[in-house]
Design a protein around this motif. Structure first.
Motif, short mmCIF file in Angstrom:
data_model
loop_
_atom_site.label_atom_id
_atom_site.label_comp_id
_atom_site.label_asym_id
_atom_site.label_seq_id
_atom_site.Cartn_x
_atom_site.Cartn_y
_atom_site.Cartn_z
N ARG A 1 0.85 -1.19 0.00
CA ARG A 1 0.00 0.00 0.00
C ARG A 1 0.88 1.24 0.00
N ILE A 2 0.40 2.31 -0.65
CA ILE A 2 1.19 3.53 -0.80
C ILE A 2 0.99 4.44 0.41
N LEU A 3 2.09 4.99 0.90
CA LEU A 3 2.09 5.92 2.03
C LEU A 3 2.32 7.33 1.50
N GLU A 4 1.35 8.21 1.69
CA GLU A 4 1.49 9.59 1.23
C GLU A 4 2.49 10.33 2.13
N ASN A 5 3.47 10.98 1.53
CA ASN A 5 4.48 11.69 2.31
C ASN A 5 5.21 12.69 1.42
N GLU A 6 6.24 13.31 1.95
CA GLU A 6 6.96 14.35 1.22
C GLU A 6 7.70 13.78 0.01
N HIS A 7 8.18 12.54 0.11
CA HIS A 7 8.86 11.93 -1.02
C HIS A 7 7.92 11.86 -2.23
N LEU A 8 6.70 11.43 -1.99
CA LEU A 8 5.72 11.35 -3.08
C LEU A 8 5.34 12.73 -3.58
N ASP A 9 5.23 13.70 -2.70
CA ASP A 9 4.87 15.05 -3.12
C ASP A 9 5.91 15.62 -4.08
N ILE A 10 7.18 15.43 -3.78
CA ILE A 10 8.23 15.94 -4.68
C ILE A 10 8.21 15.16 -5.99
N LEU A 11 7.99 13.84 -5.92
CA LEU A 11 7.87 13.06 -7.15
C LEU A 11 6.71 13.57 -8.00
N ASP A 12 5.56 13.80 -7.37
CA ASP A 12 4.41 14.34 -8.11
C ASP A 12 4.77 15.64 -8.82
N PHE A 13 5.45 16.52 -8.08
CA PHE A 13 5.84 17.81 -8.64
C PHE A 13 6.79 17.61 -9.83
N LEU A 14 7.75 16.70 -9.68
CA LEU A 14 8.69 16.43 -10.76
C LEU A 14 7.98 15.89 -12.00
N VAL A 15 7.05 14.96 -11.80
CA VAL A 15 6.31 14.42 -12.93
C VAL A 15 5.54 15.53 -13.65
N SER A 16 4.91 16.41 -12.88
CA SER A 16 4.16 17.50 -13.50
C SER A 16 5.07 18.42 -14.29
N GLU A 17 6.29 18.66 -13.77
CA GLU A 17 7.23 19.51 -14.49
C GLU A 17 7.73 18.84 -15.77
N CYS A 18 7.95 17.54 -15.72
CA CYS A 18 8.36 16.83 -16.95
C CYS A 18 7.30 16.96 -18.02
N THR A 19 6.04 16.78 -17.63
CA THR A 19 4.95 16.92 -18.60
C THR A 19 4.89 18.35 -19.14
N ARG A 20 5.01 19.33 -18.25
CA ARG A 20 4.93 20.73 -18.68
C ARG A 20 6.07 21.10 -19.62
N ARG A 21 7.25 20.56 -19.38
CA ARG A 21 8.42 20.94 -20.15
C ARG A 21 8.63 20.07 -21.39
N GLY A 22 7.85 19.02 -21.55
CA GLY A 22 8.04 18.13 -22.69
C GLY A 22 9.20 17.17 -22.52
N LEU A 23 9.46 16.77 -21.28
CA LEU A 23 10.50 15.78 -21.00
C LEU A 23 9.86 14.41 -20.79
N TYR A 24 10.42 13.40 -21.43
CA TYR A 24 9.91 12.04 -21.24
C TYR A 24 10.41 11.49 -19.90
N LEU A 25 9.59 10.66 -19.31
CA LEU A 25 9.86 10.10 -17.99
C LEU A 25 9.90 8.58 -18.09
N TYR A 26 11.02 8.01 -17.68
CA TYR A 26 11.24 6.56 -17.69
C TYR A 26 11.33 6.15 -16.23
N LEU A 27 10.30 5.45 -15.74
CA LEU A 27 10.19 5.13 -14.32
C LEU A 27 10.41 3.64 -14.06
#
Length: 846
Positions: A368-394
């Motif tokens: 199960r996923i635990l919501e925390n600061e690590h996930l918040d920064i990851l969410d922000f990074l993913v949103s920035e990749c989408t906004r900037r047109g950067l592909y994300l390999y996870l």
């Protein structure tokens, strides 16, 4: 004084028929699809008049099939001779058959056929030495007393050893076994066959040395002199294993005593053709933007319109591990720092970001996923990749721990090999994958599976696998697991092995182990791919080729439902500083196993590790990957501008736009090379003993001697260090007169600059240029020994003379990019501080 006792079963059970096999196809390359039959395993002691051999039938089609298996034995019998086999879509079935050998025959061949596909197993009269319990004693590597090989030596106090086995002890190891050689064999030629010993061996029979070989993966075949054999009695076979570096052992089956002279030595059997599809010819490389879904077609990663993908990227980890902790310790605003880093990465031409998610930071024991600061920064990074047109390999599962791990998370409770087979961990991983991809990103209000930037999913970072030695002891070298976790997982591994053998109706024996691991790996892959697809994710799914410690694992990945395989490259390693060492030979054209021909290829990590000043190897590595049809390559790991001064994270890796200017430009040259070089390129980097000192492919040239690289076209010039016509300088190719884009450090025929930072000069119109000048970066330490008390580099903002030598720009004006008065000219140029500038010239009068 007594020698090792033979195994307790009746002596006649040791008069065996042994199958010399491997888990590979005998069918021709022309059989890429349909149903395929392979030899799988058959190293088993027979009881009475029967031996067991194993085959594997694989259905490559996406629909179920029912096929007829036909079996023959040329100098013996085989049962059954025909069998109907039901196969699921992309399914597989192990088949055990029973064979006998004619009394006068020294060898027989069992052949299995399904349609046009066939495979065979050579049966040889002999004794499978892996079925016996050996004894082992470690001695100093300089001690060469051969008395340890004497049959009269009492070895009852030595450790028990079950081979094949690996160990992590660099002392010499004496390994002994007692074996009764039948009197009926008197007069027959005898050979000891060792498939592989890591690193070197001397082998003895009854105290007599019969052979020695150096080479960690070299097959051994030693003739046993008739005069040393005690016919009808127990004989002592002793192997002194020399392991000067890393892991060592008698690490691959088969290990045999063979009677008769008809059979080929184990290591000399002809390699059968490898089944695989033909790779498509290289096609047009597409533009990465706008972001759009990727798919795999016949092993090639493509954009929706059919053009090929070629993405150059990096790994970054602002939300995890020590980088997260170091940023917090330095009281940095992580999101603001991340924005700056992404700006720099885009300046460097990065098109893809790869991350392995530290799942221990964000999961519990059930996945199960635990919501925390690590996930918040990851969410922000993913949103920035989408906004900037950067592909994300996870890669959602890293397995590794860290300073902020949850000790109750499922991977923290599981050994790395156990991630593949421990039932609770496999269930938790599947649950986590589905939940992760279904989780909604609050910054974009999209589920992760629907993020436009998410282009590829890799199941797990650098998996590992237990070896046969882990069934009764330890073969896998631990990677940080506790002894309790390893003991529990090894017990589960052994339980599953015994259960699998019982279900197959076979005695547990090493000859079946590769088939067991193949079956286990296929089931794991199917579970993980199923979990990802159950979430509705349609991205290509990749599996890491890392840690594939056997042909069975390779074949399981090749046969599986995954779309891509991932590779890495770390030339030179990190035991020393690699500056000044010619590592060009490590960049030879990559050749990947043909069984992966229908898989796309990705480089999840690569670097020029443990370097401070070297800047010639990135372009060569780009060519290396393109030679192997790699389509996404991500350097590991880019250092944040907030921590690069000290290189606080992974010490052997140091790359940053500001702090490592020449390496950063070299990385950019690698990116241009990667994007402009067709798949499958071939070139020569010399030999291992005499590597090339320079490499030129298309617009790229790179030189170890000059410690420099360039990428030069009619309108582009990139150079990692100064270019000069002067004596001792390096000028590798014909130069354009008036390039529209210049990136470099130092001086060149177009720019005279005395600063120590990188610069970018871009023509934005016929009469306007944009100039970016980075601060000086002064090396003050060693990247592999950095720390808060020991900086590696310092940034300095000082003015330097910047002169242009481009035709028609002699009278140009330079002013700050944000506006202001023109900067006074001096000595034919401008005295400039780090920053951004606009350079303009007057349009000619019409």
């Amino acid at each position: 004084m007594v020698a090792s006792s033979p195994m307790s079963m009746p002596a006649f059970r040791l008069m065996t028929v042994v199958a010399l096999i491997a888990l590979r196809a005998v069918s021709a390359v022309a059989l890429p699809r349909g149903v395929e039959v392979r030899s799988a395993a058959g190293l088993t002691v027979y009881s009475g008049d029967s031996a067991t051999a194993a085959f594997l039938i694989v259905n490559h089609e996406t629909a179920p099939r029912t096929v007829t298996l036909t079996l023959t034995c040329d100098r013996g019998t085989v049962t059954p001779q025909r069998q109907s086999v039901d196969l699921d879509a992309q399914g597989w079935r192990p088949i055990l058959v029973h064979a006998t050998l004619e009394e006068a025959a020294g060898q027989a061949r069992i052949t299995a056929s399904v349609g046009a596909s066939s495979a065979s197993i050579d049966l040889v009269r002999g004794i499978d030495l892996t079925r016996l319990t050996w004894k082992q004693l470690f001695v100093p590597p300089t001690e060469e007393d051969t008395a340890y090989a004497a049959p009269s030596l009492d070895d009852r106090g030595w450790m028990d050893l079950h081979i094949p086995a690996l160990w992590n002890d660099n002392r010499a190891a004496w390994c002994r076994v007692g074996v009764r050689i039948p009197a009926a064999w008197k007069g027959m030629p005898l050979r000891v066959e060792l498939r592989a010993v890591d690193d070197n061996d001397i082998t003895f029979v009854n105290g007599k040395a019969i052979g020695r070989t150096n080479g960690w993966d070299t097959p051994r075949s030693y003739t046993v002199p008739q005069e040393v054999v005690r016919w009808g009695e127990v004989n002592t076979i002793a192997v002194r294993v020399d392991n000067p570096t890393f892991g060592g052992g008698i690490h691959r089956a088969p290990v045999l005593l063979i009677a008769g002279n008809e059979a080929e030595p184990v290591g000399n059997e002809k390699e059968p053709p490898v089944a695989g599809v033909a790779r498509p010819a290289p096609g047009v490389i597409g533009q990465p933007r706008p972001l759009r879904p990727l798919h795999v077609d016949r092993g090639v990663l493509r954009y929706p319109e059919g053009s090929e993908v070629a993405l150059w990227g990096v790994n970054i980890y602002p939300q995890s591990w020590h980088q997260f902790e170091n940023m917090r310790r330095l009281k940095l605003n992580i999101k603001n720092t991340l924005m700056t880093d992404l700006d720099h990465l885009q300046q460097m031409g990065v098109e893809a970001i790869r991350m392995h998610i530290f799942d221990r930071e964000i999961t519990d024991g059930e996945g199960r996923i635990l919501e925390n600061e690590h996930l918040d920064i990851l969410d922000f990074l993913v949103s920035e990749c989408t906004r900037r047109g950067l592909y994300l390999y996870l890669t959602p599962i890293a397995w590794w721990g860290g300073p902020n791990e949850n000790p109750a998370s499922f991977s923290a409770q599981t050994s790395k090999p156990g991630m593949v087979f421990v039932p609770s961990s496999v269930r938790a991983a599947a649950h986590y994958l589905t939940a992760f991809l279904n989780r909604r990103n609050p910054y974009t209000n999209r589920a992760y599976r629907d993020e436009p930037s998410l282009c590829v999913l890799e199941v797990m970072n650098e998996p590992a696998y237990f070896l046969y030695g882990d069934i009764e002891g330890s073969g896998y070298p631990p990677q940080g697991e506790s002894e309790a976790v390893l003991a529990r997982d090894r017990a589960e591994f052994r339980r599953q092995w015994l259960q699998w053998c019982a279900a197959m109706g076979a005695e547990p024996e090493p000859g079946l182990f590769s088939l067991f691991r193949y079956d286990q790996m296929r089931r794991y892959i199917r579970a993980m791919v199923g979990a990802i697809r159950a979430a509705g994710a349609r991205q290509p799914i990749a599996l890491s080729f890392f840690g594939s410690n056997g042909d069975d694992i390779v074949q399981a990945i090749a046969d599986s439902e995954c779309d891509a395989v991932t590779v890495s490259a770390y030339p030179g390693g990190w035991e020393r500083v690699n500056d000044g060492h010619n590592l060009m030979r490590h960049a030879a054209p990559m050749v990947l196993d043909a069984r992966f021909n229908d898989k796309a290829r990705l480089a999840y990590e690569f670097d020029t590790p443990a370097t401070n000043t070297s800047c010639y190897l990135f372009p060569a590595l780009a060519a290396h990957f393109r030679a192997g049809d790699v389509q996404i390559a991500c350097q590991f790991q880019y250092d944040s501008s907030g921590t690069a001064r000290w290189n606080l994270d992974w010490e052997p890796h140091w790359l940053n736009w500001l702090y490592t200017p020449a390496k950063a430009v070299s990385y950019m040259i690698g990116g241009e090379t990667f994007r402009h070089t067709p798949r499958g390129v071939r070139y020569d980097v010399g030999t291992w003993e005499s590597p090339a000192r320079e490499l030129r492919i298309g617009a790229m040239a790179t030189s170890f001697t000059a410690n420099n690289g360039v990428f030069i076209t009619n309108d582009t010039a990139l150079y990692a260090r100064s270019l000069s016509w002067e004596k001792g300088g390096w000028m590798p190719s014909r130069l354009p007169v008036d390039p529209r884009r210049i990136v470099g450090t130092g001086s060149s025929p177009w720019v005279d600059y005395g600063g120590l930072g990188a610069y970018v000069l871009t023509r934005t119109s016929a009469h306007r240029m944009r100039l970016l000048l980075n601060p000086d970066a002064r090396l003050v330490g060693n990247s592999i020994a950095g720390g808060l008390s020991a900086p590696v580099a310092e940034l300095e903002s000082r003015p330097h003379l910047f002169r242009l030598s481009l035709p028609g720009w002699q009278a140009a004006e330079c002013r700050p990019a944000l506006g202001g008065q023109p900067i006074p000219r001096t000595s034919g140029g401008w005295l400039l501080m780090p920053g951004e500038y606009e350079i303009t010239r007057k349009a000619p009068k019409s």
